[in-house]
Design a protein around this motif. Sequence first.
Motif, PDB file in Angstrom:
ATOM      1  N   ASP A   1       0.634  -0.812   0.340  1.00 43.61           N
ATOM      2  CA  ASP A   1      -0.430   0.392  -0.042  1.00 43.61           C
ATOM      3  C   ASP A   1       0.931   1.591  -0.265  1.00 43.61           C
ATOM      4  O   ASP A   1       0.299   2.337  -0.460  1.00 43.61           O
ATOM      5  N   VAL A   2       2.109   1.547   0.391  1.00 45.29           N
ATOM      6  CA  VAL A   2       3.220   2.105   0.366  1.00 45.29           C
ATOM      7  C   VAL A   2       3.723   2.145  -0.590  1.00 45.29           C
ATOM      8  O   VAL A   2       3.686   3.883  -1.094  1.00 45.29           O
ATOM      9  N   GLY A   3       3.603   1.440  -1.925  1.00 46.49           N
ATOM     10  CA  GLY A   3       4.154   1.481  -2.936  1.00 46.49           C
ATOM     11  C   GLY A   3       3.224   2.320  -3.508  1.00 46.49           C
ATOM     12  O   GLY A   3       3.373   2.361  -4.365  1.00 46.49           O
ATOM     13  N   ILE A   4       1.622   1.267  -3.715  1.00 45.54           N
ATOM     14  CA  ILE A   4       0.647   2.268  -4.224  1.00 45.54           C
ATOM     15  C   ILE A   4       0.542   3.882  -4.173  1.00 45.54           C
ATOM     16  O   ILE A   4       0.104   4.403  -4.901  1.00 45.54           O
ATOM     17  N   CYS A   5       0.824   4.189  -3.031  1.00 46.15           N
ATOM     18  CA  CYS A   5       0.864   5.414  -2.551  1.00 46.15           C
ATOM     19  C   CYS A   5       1.874   6.771  -3.101  1.00 46.15           C
ATOM     20  O   CYS A   5       1.504   6.736  -3.894  1.00 46.15           O
ATOM     21  N   LEU A   6       3.182   5.884  -3.490  1.00 50.29           N
ATOM     22  CA  LEU A   6       4.024   6.612  -3.821  1.00 50.29           C
ATOM     23  C   LEU A   6       3.818   6.675  -5.657  1.00 50.29           C
ATOM     24  O   LEU A   6       4.357   7.983  -5.524  1.00 50.29           O
ATOM     25  N   GLY A   7       3.048   5.327  -5.934  1.00 52.06           N
ATOM     26  CA  GLY A   7       3.123   5.620  -7.319  1.00 52.06           C
ATOM     27  C   GLY A   7       2.315   6.853  -7.844  1.00 52.06           C
ATOM     28  O   GLY A   7       2.188   7.434  -8.954  1.00 52.06           O
ATOM     29  N   ASP A   8       1.069   6.487  -6.938  1.00 56.79           N
ATOM     30  CA  ASP A   8      -0.198   7.526  -6.965  1.00 56.79           C
ATOM     31  C   ASP A   8       0.525   8.807  -6.966  1.00 56.79           C
ATOM     32  O   ASP A   8       0.267  10.081  -7.649  1.00 56.79           O
ATOM     33  N   ALA A   9       1.044   9.503  -5.818  1.00 56.66           N
ATOM     34  CA  ALA A   9       1.948  10.550  -5.910  1.00 56.66           C
ATOM     35  C   ALA A   9       2.328  11.424  -7.300  1.00 56.66           C
ATOM     36  O   ALA A   9       3.063  12.026  -7.699  1.00 56.66           O
ATOM     37  N   PHE A  10       3.535  10.479  -7.392  1.00 56.34           N
ATOM     38  CA  PHE A  10       4.021  10.693  -8.523  1.00 56.34           C
ATOM     39  C   PHE A  10       3.529  11.171  -9.973  1.00 56.34           C
ATOM     40  O   PHE A  10       3.051  11.827 -11.138  1.00 56.34           O
ATOM     41  N   ALA A  11       2.456  10.628  -9.639  1.00 55.60           N
ATOM     42  CA  ALA A  11       1.578  10.598 -11.039  1.00 55.60           C
ATOM     43  C   ALA A  11       1.261  11.570 -10.866  1.00 55.60           C
ATOM     44  O   ALA A  11       0.809  12.344 -12.139  1.00 55.60           O
ATOM     45  N   GLN A  12       0.330  11.942  -9.900  1.00 57.39           N
ATOM     46  CA  GLN A  12      -0.190  13.031  -9.051  1.00 57.39           C
ATOM     47  C   GLN A  12       0.942  14.495  -9.481  1.00 57.39           C
ATOM     48  O   GLN A  12       0.051  15.810 -10.329  1.00 57.39           O
ATOM     49  N   ALA A  13       2.078  14.301  -9.579  1.00 54.00           N
ATOM     50  CA  ALA A  13       2.251  14.921  -8.847  1.00 54.00           C
ATOM     51  C   ALA A  13       3.538  15.652 -10.284  1.00 54.00           C
ATOM     52  O   ALA A  13       3.504  16.647 -10.851  1.00 54.00           O
ATOM     53  N   LEU A  14       3.558  14.842 -11.400  1.00 55.88           N
ATOM     54  CA  LEU A  14       3.809  15.134 -13.019  1.00 55.88           C
ATOM     55  C   LEU A  14       2.729  15.528 -13.812  1.00 55.88           C
ATOM     56  O   LEU A  14       3.370  16.335 -14.403  1.00 55.88           O
ATOM     57  N   GLY A  15       1.467  15.354 -13.001  1.00 62.06           N
ATOM     58  CA  GLY A  15       0.526  15.720 -14.126  1.00 62.06           C
ATOM     59  C   GLY A  15       0.471  15.063 -15.834  1.00 62.06           C
ATOM     60  O   GLY A  15       0.700  13.566 -16.030  1.00 62.06           O
ATOM     61  N   ASP A  16       0.890  16.097 -16.795  1.00 62.02           N
ATOM     62  CA  ASP A  16       0.428  15.793 -17.841  1.00 62.02           C
ATOM     63  C   ASP A  16       2.161  16.050 -18.292  1.00 62.02           C
ATOM     64  O   ASP A  16       2.334  15.127 -19.671  1.00 62.02           O
ATOM     65  N   LYS A  17       2.672  15.698 -17.269  1.00 62.45           N
ATOM     66  CA  LYS A  17       4.485  15.232 -17.444  1.00 62.45           C
ATOM     67  C   LYS A  17       5.244  16.555 -18.614  1.00 62.45           C
ATOM     68  O   LYS A  17       6.092  16.109 -19.237  1.00 62.45           O
ATOM     69  N   ARG A  18       4.452  17.366 -18.447  1.00 57.88           N
ATOM     70  CA  ARG A  18       4.905  18.490 -19.718  1.00 57.88           C
ATOM     71  C   ARG A  18       6.786  18.820 -19.614  1.00 57.88           C
ATOM     72  O   ARG A  18       6.662  19.549 -17.991  1.00 57.88           O
ATOM     73  N   GLY A  19       7.061  18.956 -19.559  1.00 59.54           N
ATOM     74  CA  GLY A  19       8.225  18.831 -19.566  1.00 59.54           C
ATOM     75  C   GLY A  19       9.464  18.651 -19.414  1.00 59.54           C
ATOM     76  O   GLY A  19      10.785  18.231 -19.017  1.00 59.54           O
ATOM     77  N   VAL A  20       9.409  17.461 -18.206  1.00 60.09           N
ATOM     78  CA  VAL A  20       9.641  16.221 -18.332  1.00 60.09           C
ATOM     79  C   VAL A  20      11.426  15.671 -19.347  1.00 60.09           C
ATOM     80  O   VAL A  20      10.932  15.593 -20.452  1.00 60.09           O
ATOM     81  N   THR A  21      12.119  14.727 -18.356  1.00 53.29           N
ATOM     82  CA  THR A  21      13.160  14.063 -19.490  1.00 53.29           C
ATOM     83  C   THR A  21      12.391  13.123 -19.877  1.00 53.29           C
ATOM     84  O   THR A  21      12.534  12.544 -20.845  1.00 53.29           O
ATOM     85  N   ARG A  22      11.644  12.469 -19.612  1.00 56.78           N
ATOM     86  CA  ARG A  22      10.767  11.368 -19.212  1.00 56.78           C
ATOM     87  C   ARG A  22      11.772  10.173 -18.815  1.00 56.78           C
ATOM     88  O   ARG A  22      11.657   9.204 -18.210  1.00 56.78           O
ATOM     89  N   TYR A  23      12.734   9.640 -19.571  1.00 62.85           N
ATOM     90  CA  TYR A  23      13.838   8.678 -18.938  1.00 62.85           C
ATOM     91  C   TYR A  23      14.666   8.774 -18.059  1.00 62.85           C
ATOM     92  O   TYR A  23      15.289   9.964 -18.212  1.00 62.85           O
ATOM     93  N   GLY A  24      15.574   7.828 -17.814  1.00 65.39           N
ATOM     94  CA  GLY A  24      16.198   7.505 -16.182  1.00 65.39           C
ATOM     95  C   GLY A  24      17.009   6.716 -16.160  1.00 65.39           C
ATOM     96  O   GLY A  24      15.981   5.712 -16.076  1.00 65.39           O
ATOM     97  N   SER A  25      18.196   6.464 -15.736  1.00 65.69           N
ATOM     98  CA  SER A  25      18.958   5.048 -15.640  1.00 65.69           C
ATOM     99  C   SER A  25      19.820   5.692 -14.596  1.00 65.69           C
ATOM    100  O   SER A  25      20.703   6.446 -14.544  1.00 65.69           O
ATOM    101  N   MET A  26      20.629   4.094 -13.980  1.00 67.34           N
ATOM    102  CA  MET A  26      21.564   4.298 -13.335  1.00 67.34           C
ATOM    103  C   MET A  26      22.449   2.863 -13.142  1.00 67.34           C
ATOM    104  O   MET A  26      21.565   2.226 -12.693  1.00 67.34           O
TER     105      MET A  26
END
Length: 195
Positions: free
Chosen positions: A69-94
């Motif tokens: 449930d913490v994973g669910i909430c963290l995923g929901d938070a990323f989705a909400q905070a990113l909105g339509d994802k305008r301007g994001v780099t989109r990809y990341g790797s490490m």
Amino acid sequence: MRTAEINRTTAETNVCLRLELDGTGLSQIATGCGFLDHMLTLFARHGRFDLSVQCKGDTYVDDHHTVEDVGICLGDAFAQALGDKRGVTRYGSMLLPMDEALILTSVDLSGRGLLCFGLQIPAQKVGTFDTELAEEFFIALARRGDMTVHIRQLAGNNSHHIIEGAFKSLARSLREAVSVDPRFPREIPSTKGVL
């Protein structure tokens, strides 16, 4: 500000989570699962996300519902905070070393929730934490965050190091993916025009 507040109450857990993408790595974590608290603290620090998580869960059963449930909430938070994802780099790797463990993660803020999981965790427990729950956390985060996440273990035999390396590597990958591309701050990074 790219922030989100998520409250989720079920018969098994009560989670209150706050996320700020453009933070400094501050965290206040109390999930009732010590190992998860440790992982989320270092996730916030290495991602430079400000993260607050409070969870009251049925840990007298086991940690499964709390971790998922913490994973669910963290995923929901990323989705909400990113909105339509305008301007994001989109990809990341490490590619991240954690002592003898070497973990590769890649993220695409694709709008398609998918986890490709490749950790070989030798122990069934780290302390009281069931190590199979690491995959459950990442599945929930990827699905609810509408992101494609690849996690691969290239080396490692210490279960704590492998899981910690995965959380740190994913944090760094997400930090890159959610960052705003200064050259295209108003553009949605997709030929479809939507993510």
